[in-house]
Design a protein around this motif. Structure first.
Motif: not given
Length: 287
Positions: A54-58, A123-126, A139-145
């Motif tokens: 799992v990745e958090v993408a900003a 993973v619960e820290d996502s 930061v315009e948007d964040v995606e982490y599934g």
């Protein structure tokens, strides 16, 4: 000790109904506990694999200072790893998967923004990291599934919680059964116990056969539970691995052995604690 052991066997044979009920409940409890512990082991292994993927993408706005934002993100305690991927690098990655992306970029320009990619410790820290990063300027948007990460965490947590609650109830029922079995055995021998006390027998001498009885019940239940649990789990693990190879099913002996040994020892401990408490309590009642 031979006398105490013989008396314990006689007490178990003289109260077959209580002995069978206690042994059955203890075996089922330990069997359920073993399955829950093995399930938890597999859940933890699945979470570890999920955490590694799992990745958090900003996605950054045009003109944002990516290096400054990268330093701010790395200061978050939940972030295990973070890196800045420029828009050119993102385009290169997309080109490998979709060759026409390069041609589209030549016509309309590079549509991809600079991106911060982060890995979290758990993973619960996502969700927490995503919310904190989204609040940063630039930061315009964040995606982490969120669609599958949150649902997976909730499901796995619910499975563990329900399993532990069920095992707790079964353990409580087992202790009550042991208390009842020891009480019945001591009540059946109340006249003999009275004579032993008149002859100067100590409380420890009187209680010893019942303590041994509890330990024998716990040991027998532990052996039966392991005899059922081990082949059943290995067969189930083989089937899961066959039909759902994506799940990292635990089958290696070094990981399974501590749980299996712990289940057997827990049976002995439950029998010992239950019989000690029951013999002490009901010996006072007979006095």
């Amino acid at each position: 000790m031979t006398y105490h052991f013989r008396q314990a066997l006689l007490a178990m044979r003289g109260n077959l109904t209580a002995t069978f009920a206690t042994l059955t409940t203890m075996t089922l409890t330990l069997l359920m506990l073993g399955f829950v512990l093995l399930l938890t082991l597999n859940v933890d292994r699945t979470l570890e694999q999920l955490e590694s993927q799992v990745e958090v993408a900003a996605f950054l706005r045009d003109g944002a200072n990516g290096q400054v934002l990268l330093n701010q993100v790395r200061s978050l305690p939940q972030v295990r790893e973070a890196r800045l991927v420029t828009r050119e690098q993102v385009l290169e990655e997309m080109t490998r998967d979709y060759p026409y992306a390069r041609d589209a970029a030549l016509l309309a320009g590079n549509p991809f923004p600079d991106t911060l990619r982060m890995r979290v410790g758990r993973v619960e820290d996502s969700r927490t990291v995503a919310a904190a990063v989204a609040a940063l300027p630039g930061v315009e948007d964040v995606e982490y599934g969120a669609g599958y990460v949150d649902q997976t965490v909730r499901t796995l947590t619910a499975v563990r919680g329900a399993g532990y609650a069920l095992v707790g109830l079964l353990l409580l029922g087992t202790l009550f059964n042991i208390l009842n079995a020891v009480r019945v055995a001591m009540y059946a021998r109340r006249n003999e116990i009275s004579v032993m006390r008149l002859l100067g027998a100590t409380r420890g001498f009187i209680r010893m056969p019942h303590v041994i009885e509890g330990v024998l019940l716990g040991l027998t239940a532990g052996v039966l539970a392991l005899a059922l649990l081990t082949p059943a789990y290995l067969e189930l693990a083989t089937r899961v691995q066959l039909f759902a190879p994506v799940f990292p099913v635990v089958r290696d002996l070094p990981s399974l052995l501590p749980i299996l040994v712990g289940v057997g020892l827990l049976g002995v401990l439950i029998g010992l604690v239950g019989s000690l408490f029951a013999s002490r309590r009901y010996l006072r009642e007979l006095e």
